[in-house]
Design a protein around this motif. Structure first.
Motif, short mmCIF file in Angstrom:
data_model
loop_
_atom_site.label_atom_id
_atom_site.label_comp_id
_atom_site.label_asym_id
_atom_site.label_seq_id
_atom_site.Cartn_x
_atom_site.Cartn_y
_atom_site.Cartn_z
N LYS A 123 39.81 -37.24 -50.75
CA LYS A 123 39.31 -38.61 -51.26
C LYS A 123 40.34 -39.52 -51.11
CE LYS A 123 35.65 -36.26 -50.56
NZ LYS A 123 34.72 -35.63 -49.46
N ILE A 124 41.23 -40.00 -51.55
CA ILE A 124 42.18 -41.35 -52.16
C ILE A 124 43.11 -41.37 -50.35
CG2 ILE A 124 44.11 -41.91 -53.08
CD1 ILE A 124 40.81 -42.37 -54.97
N THR A 125 43.53 -40.10 -49.87
CA THR A 125 44.19 -39.81 -49.10
C THR A 125 43.40 -40.53 -47.54
OG1 THR A 125 45.26 -38.33 -50.05
CG2 THR A 125 45.57 -38.70 -47.48
N LEU A 126 42.12 -40.23 -47.77
CA LEU A 126 41.20 -40.89 -46.78
C LEU A 126 40.93 -42.16 -46.90
CD1 LEU A 126 39.14 -37.27 -46.03
CD2 LEU A 126 40.75 -37.60 -44.84
N ARG A 127 40.80 -42.70 -47.88
CA ARG A 127 39.94 -43.83 -48.25
C ARG A 127 41.52 -44.99 -47.67
NH1 ARG A 127 36.32 -47.52 -47.25
NH2 ARG A 127 37.05 -49.40 -48.82
N VAL A 159 41.32 -45.19 -44.08
CA VAL A 159 39.75 -46.29 -43.77
C VAL A 159 40.19 -47.24 -44.14
CG1 VAL A 159 37.60 -46.42 -44.41
CG2 VAL A 159 38.32 -44.54 -43.90
N ILE A 160 41.48 -47.78 -44.86
CA ILE A 160 40.93 -48.83 -45.28
C ILE A 160 42.23 -49.87 -44.07
CG2 ILE A 160 42.71 -50.64 -46.72
CD1 ILE A 160 41.76 -49.27 -48.89
N LEU A 161 43.31 -48.47 -43.55
CA LEU A 161 44.87 -48.73 -42.62
C LEU A 161 43.46 -48.95 -41.25
CD1 LEU A 161 47.45 -46.58 -43.23
CD2 LEU A 161 46.72 -48.42 -43.60
N ARG A 162 42.32 -49.06 -41.32
CA ARG A 162 41.76 -49.24 -39.43
C ARG A 162 40.81 -50.10 -39.36
NH1 ARG A 162 41.52 -42.94 -39.57
NH2 ARG A 162 39.19 -43.12 -41.05
#
Length: 389
Positions: A23-27, A30-33
């Motif tokens: 979940k931290i990796t996916l977040r 998301v922040i980069l996008r």
């Protein structure tokens, strides 16, 4: 908050630490996008490698005798298998598994007394810690396949899988090619094993690497000026999967290295530059050990070892994100903006300088002082302004 509360959290059997790290990796993505950071998924690579956690005691759950590649001897500890993700700017871990080695005698390098004294904990098969403890005795190749499938299944996409010669085998290559419908390719070094034979398109019978070097070095070898090395490019098919092999020799060295890729359309420079990213995972291990205390947890519980490693990798991801915005994106954009602004100011100053020079020439030809001429023009503009007012 008492520190005992934190200790109990580390020992909690119901916390799914793998899913938390995912979940931290996916977040992270998301922040980069959200900040419109360009990330080219066609160049994103997953890197596989392992490192050794040395432990001071043998009563820690899951500890065995493992071979340390740095010390070149057997030590008490664990092996940490880690897949990392690299997009060319950031490299960060996305998963891990801890392993012990059974040894030739299947006794984990420990005596019967030492195995009895080792900490043991009863686990519920419904809790996540039961699965993590079972991974301790799994093959690292099998766990590498599972973790790559787990990453792809949760939306962590990549185009290539990079690994050193220890991981390169037909089973892992086939597993990588099955990811995302065959769109993921494998790039890795190959051991110089004379027993490994490859059926190339230029030979009638399978040959090992040494035989191919003798046969093709003088006839089909190429020289790469960019990296100053000689290489032989061959197409082979060791099993069902067609591959492209680059047999490489640097400078005046007599040693050859073999680089393999399943992308048969890839040229040597492209494969070489992608494989260079594999060094990023070595940097991760070095920085995590030096700054975040990776592998230094001395708790007897296997759950605490998993929790400590997860928190370390989570912190590294956060630091990677902060570093990316402070060094790569924000400062780079600021630099480009300031550079463009300075170019405009420089152009305007040069224009004013040319206008001043032109006025000096005209005043000299007319026999009029430049300051007097400018004062007259300014006075007339002021008078016109007052009349209009």
């Amino acid at each position: 908050m008492s520190k005992n509360t934190l200790y109990r959290a580390l020992l909690n059997a119901r916390i799914d630490w793998r899913m938390l790290l995912t979940k931290i990796t996916l977040r992270f993505h998301v922040i980069l996008r959200e900040h419109q950071v360009n990330t080219d998924e066609h160049d994103t690579c997953a890197i596989l490698d392992d490192t050794t956690f040395q432990k001071s005691g043998i009563r820690i759950e899951g500890v065995s005798k493992v071979f340390g590649h740095v010390t070149h001897n057997f030590i008490n500890g664990m092996k940490c298998l880690t897949p990392a993700l690299s997009d060319g700017k950031s490299c960060y871990p996305i998963d891990f598994s801890l392993h012990r080695e059974k040894g030739k005698k299947k006794d984990y390098g420990l005596t019967l007394k030492q195995r009895k004294e080792q900490f043991k904990e009863k686990r519920n098969a419904k809790n996540p810690d039961y699965t993590r403890k079972a991974e301790c005795d799994e093959s690292k190749l099998e766990m590498a396949r599972r973790m790559l499938c787990h990453a792809v299944g949760h939306g962590i996409n990549f185009k290539y899988v990079l690994a050193d010669s220890w991981f390169t085998c037909e089973s892992l290559i086939q597993a990588v090619r099955e990811l995302c419908g065959g769109s993921v390719h494998y790039i890795g070094l190959v051991k110089m094993n004379p027993k490994l034979r490859y059926q190339t398109s230029k030979s009638k019978r399978p040959q090992n690497i040494h035989e191919q070097i003798v046969r093709y070095e003088r006839t089909t070898s190429c020289y790469c000026r960019k990296y100053k090395c000689k290489y032989i490019q061959l197409h082979a098919k060791p099993g069902e999967q067609p591959i492209r092999i680059f047999i490489i020799k640097y400078g005046r060295s007599t040693l050859w290295k073999v680089l393999l890729t399943t992308d048969t359309s890839m040229n040597f420079v492209r494969a070489f530059e992608l494989y260079e990213r594999r060094w990023g995972i070595e940097v991760i291990f070095k920085e995590c050990r030096g700054y975040l205390g990776l592998g230094k947890c001395q708790s007897r519980s296997y759950n605490a070892q998993i929790a400590d490693t997860t928190l370390c990798f989570m912190m590294y991801q956060m630091l990677s994100l902060a570093k990316r915005f402070s060094e790569y994106e924000t400062l780079g954009a600021l630099f480009r903006s300031e550079r463009d602004r300075l170019q405009v100011l420089t152009l305007w100053s040069r224009t004013l300088e040319e206008v001043r020079h032109l006025l000096e020439v005209l005043s000299r030809e007319a026999g009029v002082d430049l300051l007097t001429c400018l004062s007259t023009v300014a006075a007339r503009q002021m008078a016109d302004f007052l009349l209009l007012k």
